[in-house]
Design a protein around this motif. Structure first.
Motif, PDB file in Angstrom:
ATOM      1  N   GLY A   1      45.147  73.472  29.016  1.00 21.11           N
ATOM      2  CA  GLY A   1      44.724  74.423  27.882  1.00 21.11           C
ATOM      3  C   GLY A   1      45.847  74.222  26.643  1.00 21.11           C
ATOM      4  N   VAL A   2      46.965  74.379  26.950  1.00 23.41           N
ATOM      5  CA  VAL A   2      48.147  74.224  25.889  1.00 23.41           C
ATOM      6  C   VAL A   2      47.798  73.087  24.822  1.00 23.41           C
ATOM      7  CG1 VAL A   2      50.501  73.918  25.386  1.00 23.41           C
ATOM      8  CG2 VAL A   2      49.765  75.779  27.133  1.00 23.41           C
ATOM      9  N   ALA A   3      47.535  71.689  25.776  1.00 23.53           N
ATOM     10  CA  ALA A   3      47.324  70.709  24.958  1.00 23.53           C
ATOM     11  C   ALA A   3      46.216  70.822  24.050  1.00 23.53           C
ATOM     12  CB  ALA A   3      47.142  69.461  26.228  1.00 23.53           C
ATOM     13  N   ALA A   4      45.007  71.372  24.614  1.00 25.54           N
ATOM     14  CA  ALA A   4      43.860  71.543  23.903  1.00 25.54           C
ATOM     15  C   ALA A   4      43.928  72.545  22.572  1.00 25.54           C
ATOM     16  CB  ALA A   4      42.473  72.075  24.613  1.00 25.54           C
ATOM     17  N   LEU A   5      44.859  73.493  22.807  1.00 19.07           N
ATOM     18  CA  LEU A   5      45.221  74.412  21.858  1.00 19.07           C
ATOM     19  C   LEU A   5      45.880  73.838  20.751  1.00 19.07           C
ATOM     20  CD1 LEU A   5      45.190  77.326  20.929  1.00 19.07           C
ATOM     21  CD2 LEU A   5      46.984  77.729  22.274  1.00 19.07           C
TER      22      LEU A   5
ATOM     23  N   ASN B   1      41.185  71.879  19.853  1.00 21.08           N
ATOM     24  CA  ASN B   1      40.110  72.226  20.631  1.00 21.08           C
ATOM     25  C   ASN B   1      40.079  73.642  21.459  1.00 21.08           C
ATOM     26  OD1 ASN B   1      37.957  71.820  22.471  1.00 21.08           O
ATOM     27  ND2 ASN B   1      38.691  69.720  23.091  1.00 21.08           N
ATOM     28  N   LEU B   2      39.364  74.568  20.574  1.00 21.72           N
ATOM     29  CA  LEU B   2      39.588  75.871  21.082  1.00 21.72           C
ATOM     30  C   LEU B   2      38.734  76.238  22.332  1.00 21.72           C
ATOM     31  CD1 LEU B   2      39.892  77.551  17.334  1.00 21.72           C
ATOM     32  CD2 LEU B   2      41.742  76.919  18.987  1.00 21.72           C
ATOM     33  N   ASP B   3      37.559  75.778  22.350  1.00 16.72           N
ATOM     34  CA  ASP B   3      36.738  75.887  23.355  1.00 16.72           C
ATOM     35  C   ASP B   3      37.053  75.469  24.795  1.00 16.72           C
ATOM     36  OD1 ASP B   3      34.592  77.431  21.928  1.00 16.72           O
ATOM     37  OD2 ASP B   3      33.734  75.375  21.297  1.00 16.72           O
ATOM     38  N   TYR B   4      37.683  74.205  24.779  1.00 17.48           N
ATOM     39  CA  TYR B   4      38.230  73.781  25.913  1.00 17.48           C
ATOM     40  C   TYR B   4      39.510  74.457  26.434  1.00 17.48           C
ATOM     41  CZ  TYR B   4      39.441  70.284  29.489  1.00 17.48           C
ATOM     42  OH  TYR B   4      40.098  69.708  30.564  1.00 17.48           O
ATOM     43  N   ALA B   5      40.461  74.586  25.232  1.00 22.29           N
ATOM     44  CA  ALA B   5      41.551  75.517  25.507  1.00 22.29           C
ATOM     45  C   ALA B   5      41.103  76.837  26.274  1.00 22.29           C
ATOM     46  CB  ALA B   5      42.342  76.022  24.487  1.00 22.29           C
ATOM     47  N   MET B   6      40.271  77.788  25.775  1.00 21.44           N
ATOM     48  CA  MET B   6      39.891  79.145  26.401  1.00 21.44           C
ATOM     49  C   MET B   6      39.371  78.792  27.771  1.00 21.44           C
ATOM     50  SD  MET B   6      38.257  80.571  22.694  1.00 21.44           S
ATOM     51  CE  MET B   6      37.454  81.892  23.420  1.00 21.44           C
ATOM     52  N   ASP B   7      38.534  77.634  27.867  1.00 20.43           N
ATOM     53  CA  ASP B   7      38.158  77.369  29.106  1.00 20.43           C
ATOM     54  C   ASP B   7      39.116  77.192  30.373  1.00 20.43           C
ATOM     55  OD1 ASP B   7      35.443  77.752  28.339  1.00 20.43           O
ATOM     56  OD2 ASP B   7      34.949  75.482  28.264  1.00 20.43           O
ATOM     57  N   MET B   8      40.099  76.520  29.761  1.00 17.35           N
ATOM     58  CA  MET B   8      41.160  76.188  30.736  1.00 17.35           C
ATOM     59  C   MET B   8      41.898  77.335  31.122  1.00 17.35           C
ATOM     60  SD  MET B   8      40.815  73.098  31.562  1.00 17.35           S
ATOM     61  CE  MET B   8      39.143  73.550  31.785  1.00 17.35           C
ATOM     62  N   PHE B   9      42.211  78.228  29.991  1.00 18.68           N
ATOM     63  CA  PHE B   9      43.025  79.500  30.200  1.00 18.68           C
ATOM     64  C   PHE B   9      42.187  80.469  31.210  1.00 18.68           C
ATOM     65  CE2 PHE B   9      45.150  78.432  25.611  1.00 18.68           C
ATOM     66  CZ  PHE B   9      46.212  77.794  26.587  1.00 18.68           C
ATOM     67  N   THR B  10      41.080  80.401  31.081  1.00 15.52           N
ATOM     68  CA  THR B  10      40.072  81.499  31.740  1.00 15.52           C
ATOM     69  C   THR B  10      40.030  81.027  33.203  1.00 15.52           C
ATOM     70  OG1 THR B  10      38.679  81.953  29.849  1.00 15.52           O
ATOM     71  CG2 THR B  10      37.768  82.378  31.904  1.00 15.52           C
ATOM     72  N   ALA B  11      40.051  79.521  33.383  1.00 13.41           N
ATOM     73  CA  ALA B  11      40.189  79.110  34.668  1.00 13.41           C
ATOM     74  C   ALA B  11      41.270  79.514  35.492  1.00 13.41           C
ATOM     75  CB  ALA B  11      39.871  77.550  34.817  1.00 13.41           C
ATOM     76  N   ALA B  12      42.611  79.510  34.595  1.00 12.46           N
ATOM     77  CA  ALA B  12      43.807  79.670  35.202  1.00 12.46           C
ATOM     78  C   ALA B  12      43.914  81.199  35.949  1.00 12.46           C
ATOM     79  CB  ALA B  12      44.863  79.280  34.075  1.00 12.46           C
ATOM     80  N   LEU B  13      43.424  81.871  34.811  1.00 12.29           N
ATOM     81  CA  LEU B  13      43.214  83.653  35.130  1.00 12.29           C
ATOM     82  C   LEU B  13      42.487  83.802  36.151  1.00 12.29           C
ATOM     83  CD1 LEU B  13      43.394  84.890  31.493  1.00 12.29           C
ATOM     84  CD2 LEU B  13      45.150  84.900  33.014  1.00 12.29           C
ATOM     85  N   ALA B  14      41.384  83.079  36.419  1.00 12.91           N
ATOM     86  CA  ALA B  14      40.620  83.194  37.729  1.00 12.91           C
ATOM     87  C   ALA B  14      41.306  83.101  38.839  1.00 12.91           C
ATOM     88  CB  ALA B  14      39.383  82.349  37.630  1.00 12.91           C
TER      89      ALA B  14
ATOM     90  N   GLN C   1      36.237  91.207  38.897  1.00 15.08           N
ATOM     91  CA  GLN C   1      35.121  90.352  38.202  1.00 15.08           C
ATOM     92  C   GLN C   1      34.830  91.254  36.919  1.00 15.08           C
ATOM     93  OE1 GLN C   1      33.711  87.450  39.026  1.00 15.08           O
ATOM     94  NE2 GLN C   1      32.236  87.668  37.154  1.00 15.08           N
ATOM     95  N   ALA C   2      34.811  92.399  36.827  1.00 14.24           N
ATOM     96  CA  ALA C   2      34.768  93.262  35.580  1.00 14.24           C
ATOM     97  C   ALA C   2      35.652  92.791  34.713  1.00 14.24           C
ATOM     98  CB  ALA C   2      34.735  94.718  35.878  1.00 14.24           C
ATOM     99  N   LEU C   3      36.881  92.736  35.077  1.00  7.04           N
ATOM    100  CA  LEU C   3      37.893  92.200  34.197  1.00  7.04           C
ATOM    101  C   LEU C   3      37.341  90.884  33.634  1.00  7.04           C
ATOM    102  CD1 LEU C   3      40.606  92.676  32.687  1.00  7.04           C
ATOM    103  CD2 LEU C   3      41.737  91.804  34.798  1.00  7.04           C
ATOM    104  N   ALA C   4      36.824  89.854  34.355  1.00  3.56           N
ATOM    105  CA  ALA C   4      36.593  88.527  33.902  1.00  3.56           C
ATOM    106  C   ALA C   4      35.528  88.448  32.784  1.00  3.56           C
ATOM    107  CB  ALA C   4      36.461  87.595  34.985  1.00  3.56           C
ATOM    108  N   GLU C   5      34.520  89.514  33.142  1.00  7.34           N
ATOM    109  CA  GLU C   5      33.360  89.613  32.421  1.00  7.34           C
ATOM    110  C   GLU C   5      33.964  90.453  30.982  1.00  7.34           C
ATOM    111  OE1 GLU C   5      29.803  89.413  32.699  1.00  7.34           O
ATOM    112  OE2 GLU C   5      30.213  88.330  34.290  1.00  7.34           O
TER     113      GLU C   5
END
Length: 197
Positions: free
Chosen positions: A20-24, A28-41, A91-95
């Motif tokens: 995520g940091v490398a993508a940021l 590459n914002l979409d990929y960074a957000m996906d990686m950070f979201t996966a980490a938070l999951a 799950q509500a927090l992720a949504e």
């Protein structure tokens, strides 16, 4: 739940964070957000990663704001969040995070995110979300009031006092705001003198 650091997180979080940091850095914002979201999951208490996610979402939103239809659909999803908060707060927090990513400075989305964070017993996440709003709109009274209440609940008296000060600066004739400032000042004095009720 209390905030944890990256060093104390499960080891499978680190690869998502690094990607995520490398993508940021490469914008590459979409990929960074996906990686950070996966980490938070994996570990939702990582405020450091949430801050990076919010930074990427804000940068993306400023570059290409969410369309009217996207925001309208997101508003519709807020109704679903209320029921989900009771059944599955994480799950509500992720949504709520996904909705907030569309428009990180939308007070309605931020409020839903804060409600989900509190339901998931993550008040520090709610505080972080409101601090982000405050940084980008320091004059928003609703945000300042909610943030002051969260600071009080978390025992962060100095920060609570500062919020009440800003509220009184904007509404000097509001008796309720003045009383809350005096009460916060008293708590701050007691806290500094280490005197507890």
């Amino acid at each position: 739940m209390a905030e944890i650091t990256l060093e104390n997180a499960p080891p499978n979080v680190r690869p998502y964070y690094d990607k995520g940091v490398a993508a940021l850095e490469r914008d590459n914002l979409d990929y960074a957000m996906d990686m950070f979201t996966a980490a938070l999951a994996i570990e939702p208490r990582l405020l450091q990663i949430r801050k990076l996610l919010r930074t990427a979402a804000l940068k993306k939103n400023r570059r290409s704001p969410a369309g009217k239809m996207e925001r309208l659909k997101a508003s519709g999803r807020l109704l679903h969040l209320a029921a989900l908060r009771k059944k599955d707060p994480l799950q509500a927090l992720a949504e709520a995070e996904a909705i907030l990513n569309l428009d990180p400075l939308n007070p309605k989305f931020a409020k839903a995110h804060c409600s989900a964070a509190r339901a998931a017993d993550l008040p520090e996440v709610a505080i972080q979300t409101l601090e982000f709003l405050k940084q980008n709109n320091a004059a928003d009274l609703a945000t300042l009031r909610e943030l002051a209440a969260l600071y009080q609940q978390a025992g962060q008296i100095a920060q609570e006092y500062q919020c009440h000060e800003k509220i009184v600066e904007q509404t000097p004739n509001d008796a309720r705001a003045l009383k809350q400032l005096k009460d916060a000042a008293a708590r701050l004095t007691m806290d500094k003198s280490d005197w507890k009720r």
